[in-house]
Design a protein around this motif. Sequence first.
Motif, PDB file in Angstrom:
ATOM      1  N   ASN A  94       0.862  -1.178   0.000  1.00 29.37           N
ATOM      2  CA  ASN A  94       0.000   0.000   0.000  1.00 29.37           C
ATOM      3  C   ASN A  94       0.899   1.230   0.000  1.00 29.37           C
ATOM      4  O   ASN A  94       1.297   1.721   1.061  1.00 29.37           O
ATOM      5  CB  ASN A  94      -0.926   0.010   1.215  1.00 29.37           C
ATOM      6  CG  ASN A  94      -2.005   1.082   1.078  1.00 29.37           C
ATOM      7  OD1 ASN A  94      -1.733   2.183   0.617  1.00 29.37           O
ATOM      8  ND2 ASN A  94      -3.220   0.750   1.462  1.00 29.37           N
ATOM      9  N   ASP A  96       0.329   4.321  -0.571  1.00 30.36           N
ATOM     10  CA  ASP A  96      -0.228   5.530   0.035  1.00 30.36           C
ATOM     11  C   ASP A  96       0.118   5.616   1.523  1.00 30.36           C
ATOM     12  O   ASP A  96       0.460   6.683   2.032  1.00 30.36           O
ATOM     13  CB  ASP A  96      -1.747   5.554  -0.141  1.00 30.36           C
ATOM     14  CG  ASP A  96      -2.152   5.776  -1.587  1.00 30.36           C
ATOM     15  OD1 ASP A  96      -2.028   6.913  -2.048  1.00 30.36           O
ATOM     16  OD2 ASP A  96      -2.554   4.810  -2.245  1.00 30.36           O
ATOM     17  N   CYS A  99       3.822   6.403   1.761  1.00 38.60           N
ATOM     18  CA  CYS A  99       4.095   7.781   1.359  1.00 38.60           C
ATOM     19  C   CYS A  99       3.792   8.751   2.496  1.00 38.60           C
ATOM     20  O   CYS A  99       4.531   9.708   2.723  1.00 38.60           O
ATOM     21  CB  CYS A  99       3.280   8.137   0.122  1.00 38.60           C
ATOM     22  SG  CYS A  99       3.585   9.815  -0.488  1.00 38.60           S
ATOM     23  N   ASN A 100       2.722   8.498   3.226  1.00 35.69           N
ATOM     24  CA  ASN A 100       2.384   9.392   4.335  1.00 35.69           C
ATOM     25  C   ASN A 100       3.398   9.311   5.462  1.00 35.69           C
ATOM     26  O   ASN A 100       3.811  10.324   6.016  1.00 35.69           O
ATOM     27  CB  ASN A 100       0.983   9.052   4.864  1.00 35.69           C
ATOM     28  CG  ASN A 100      -0.112   9.580   3.955  1.00 35.69           C
ATOM     29  OD1 ASN A 100      -0.038  10.692   3.452  1.00 35.69           O
ATOM     30  ND2 ASN A 100      -1.130   8.779   3.723  1.00 35.69           N
ATOM     31  N   LYS A 104       5.389  12.426   3.318  1.00 34.35           N
ATOM     32  CA  LYS A 104       4.642  13.614   3.723  1.00 34.35           C
ATOM     33  C   LYS A 104       4.896  14.030   5.160  1.00 34.35           C
ATOM     34  O   LYS A 104       4.985  15.222   5.472  1.00 34.35           O
ATOM     35  CB  LYS A 104       3.142  13.388   3.506  1.00 34.35           C
ATOM     36  CG  LYS A 104       2.735  13.370   2.047  1.00 34.35           C
ATOM     37  CD  LYS A 104       1.235  13.235   1.894  1.00 34.35           C
ATOM     38  CE  LYS A 104       0.851  13.187   0.419  1.00 34.35           C
ATOM     39  NZ  LYS A 104      -0.603  13.006   0.228  1.00 34.35           N
ATOM     40  N   HIS A 124      -6.323  15.553   3.976  1.00 31.93           N
ATOM     41  CA  HIS A 124      -6.924  14.272   4.338  1.00 31.93           C
ATOM     42  C   HIS A 124      -8.263  14.485   5.057  1.00 31.93           C
ATOM     43  O   HIS A 124      -8.412  15.400   5.866  1.00 31.93           O
ATOM     44  CB  HIS A 124      -5.998  13.484   5.284  1.00 31.93           C
ATOM     45  CG  HIS A 124      -4.809  12.888   4.597  1.00 31.93           C
ATOM     46  ND1 HIS A 124      -3.565  13.487   4.621  1.00 31.93           N
ATOM     47  CD2 HIS A 124      -4.671  11.750   3.881  1.00 31.93           C
ATOM     48  CE1 HIS A 124      -2.714  12.739   3.943  1.00 31.93           C
ATOM     49  NE2 HIS A 124      -3.358  11.685   3.480  1.00 31.93           N
ATOM     50  N   GLN A 170     -10.239   8.791   5.244  1.00 27.40           N
ATOM     51  CA  GLN A 170      -8.853   8.541   4.849  1.00 27.40           C
ATOM     52  C   GLN A 170      -7.946   8.271   6.049  1.00 27.40           C
ATOM     53  O   GLN A 170      -6.728   8.319   5.924  1.00 27.40           O
ATOM     54  CB  GLN A 170      -8.328   9.731   4.043  1.00 27.40           C
ATOM     55  CG  GLN A 170      -9.048   9.911   2.710  1.00 27.40           C
ATOM     56  CD  GLN A 170      -8.547  11.104   1.928  1.00 27.40           C
ATOM     57  OE1 GLN A 170      -8.313  12.180   2.485  1.00 27.40           O
ATOM     58  NE2 GLN A 170      -8.379  10.938   0.631  1.00 27.40           N
ATOM     59  N   PHE A 173      -5.092   5.547   5.798  1.00 25.35           N
ATOM     60  CA  PHE A 173      -3.838   5.839   5.120  1.00 25.35           C
ATOM     61  C   PHE A 173      -2.814   6.528   6.023  1.00 25.35           C
ATOM     62  O   PHE A 173      -1.672   6.737   5.629  1.00 25.35           O
ATOM     63  CB  PHE A 173      -4.102   6.703   3.883  1.00 25.35           C
ATOM     64  CG  PHE A 173      -4.973   6.018   2.871  1.00 25.35           C
ATOM     65  CD1 PHE A 173      -4.499   4.954   2.132  1.00 25.35           C
ATOM     66  CD2 PHE A 173      -6.280   6.430   2.676  1.00 25.35           C
ATOM     67  CE1 PHE A 173      -5.301   4.299   1.210  1.00 25.35           C
ATOM     68  CE2 PHE A 173      -7.095   5.788   1.749  1.00 25.35           C
ATOM     69  CZ  PHE A 173      -6.591   4.717   1.017  1.00 25.35           C
ATOM     70  N   LEU A 218       0.039   7.105  -7.536  1.00 32.96           N
ATOM     71  CA  LEU A 218       0.855   7.816  -6.565  1.00 32.96           C
ATOM     72  C   LEU A 218       2.212   8.178  -7.139  1.00 32.96           C
ATOM     73  O   LEU A 218       2.775   9.199  -6.812  1.00 32.96           O
ATOM     74  CB  LEU A 218       1.036   6.946  -5.302  1.00 32.96           C
ATOM     75  CG  LEU A 218       1.696   7.638  -4.110  1.00 32.96           C
ATOM     76  CD1 LEU A 218       0.865   8.845  -3.693  1.00 32.96           C
ATOM     77  CD2 LEU A 218       1.854   6.686  -2.963  1.00 32.96           C
ATOM     78  N   ARG A 221       1.258  11.226  -9.413  1.00 36.17           N
ATOM     79  CA  ARG A 221       0.684  12.342  -8.675  1.00 36.17           C
ATOM     80  C   ARG A 221       1.738  12.892  -7.735  1.00 36.17           C
ATOM     81  O   ARG A 221       2.533  12.169  -7.163  1.00 36.17           O
ATOM     82  CB  ARG A 221      -0.542  11.855  -7.890  1.00 36.17           C
ATOM     83  CG  ARG A 221      -1.354  12.971  -7.264  1.00 36.17           C
ATOM     84  CD  ARG A 221      -2.558  12.379  -6.543  1.00 36.17           C
ATOM     85  NE  ARG A 221      -2.163  11.519  -5.470  1.00 36.17           N
ATOM     86  CZ  ARG A 221      -2.707  10.337  -5.236  1.00 36.17           C
ATOM     87  NH1 ARG A 221      -3.622   9.866  -6.053  1.00 36.17           N
ATOM     88  NH2 ARG A 221      -2.321   9.609  -4.222  1.00 36.17           N
TER      89      ARG A 221
END
Length: 223
Positions: A94, A96, A99-100, A104, A124, A170, A173, A218, A221
């Motif tokens: 996963n 996402d 990435c978080n 991020k 989010h 969300q 995530f 992802l 984006r």
Amino acid sequence: MKIIVGLSGGVDSSVAAYLLKKQGYDVEALYMQNWHDITGTLHGECEWEEERVVAEMVAKQIGIPFHFVDLSGEYMKQVADYMFAEYAAGRTPNPDILCNSKIKFDAFLKYAISLGGDFVATGHYCKKSILNISAATNEKTDFTFRLEEYASHKDLIYRIFAGDDKNKDQSYFLCQLSQEQLAKAVFPLWRINKAGGKKDCKRGRPSICGKERFSGYLFCRQS
């Protein structure tokens, strides 16, 4: 108190930035690029240049400074390489979630702090719950718009819950964020219904609504 908003140029992050600015916070926008390689893609699949232009336009309309950071190296190492390795091993990753936790609220957060940021805000749809373990008080949910009251507290436990829009949860995530990362996180859309918020945005300030949606990949984006 400065809040750095991860501004992608999409509706969600644009509305998040607008809400924080409207509340009177010192807000700045930061757009991250996390992919360079366009080998094998069709024209229009990875339009990060266009998305950056849209994000910068949104920041200008809101009246906040705009910054850019290239995190493609960190993204390749922390997310993409892992994702490809997992697929090769027959597992479904996963990206996402990764990435978080790795981009991020890690590399992106560190850069935001270097800009003088105290918190990082994203678009989010979720709710941050904070429990003060040193006081005999009831749990209070979400402090997005009362940050000054809790910024200096040490004995706090942070948790993530679904936001008020039950059709746009969300929180999953963000499940790998640490307490240190959650302490710096702001989620302005916790009360927002996406459909209603989009209508309000278009009716009130259409120029800050950003793009309707991105590609959904992802690694194309940007934020």
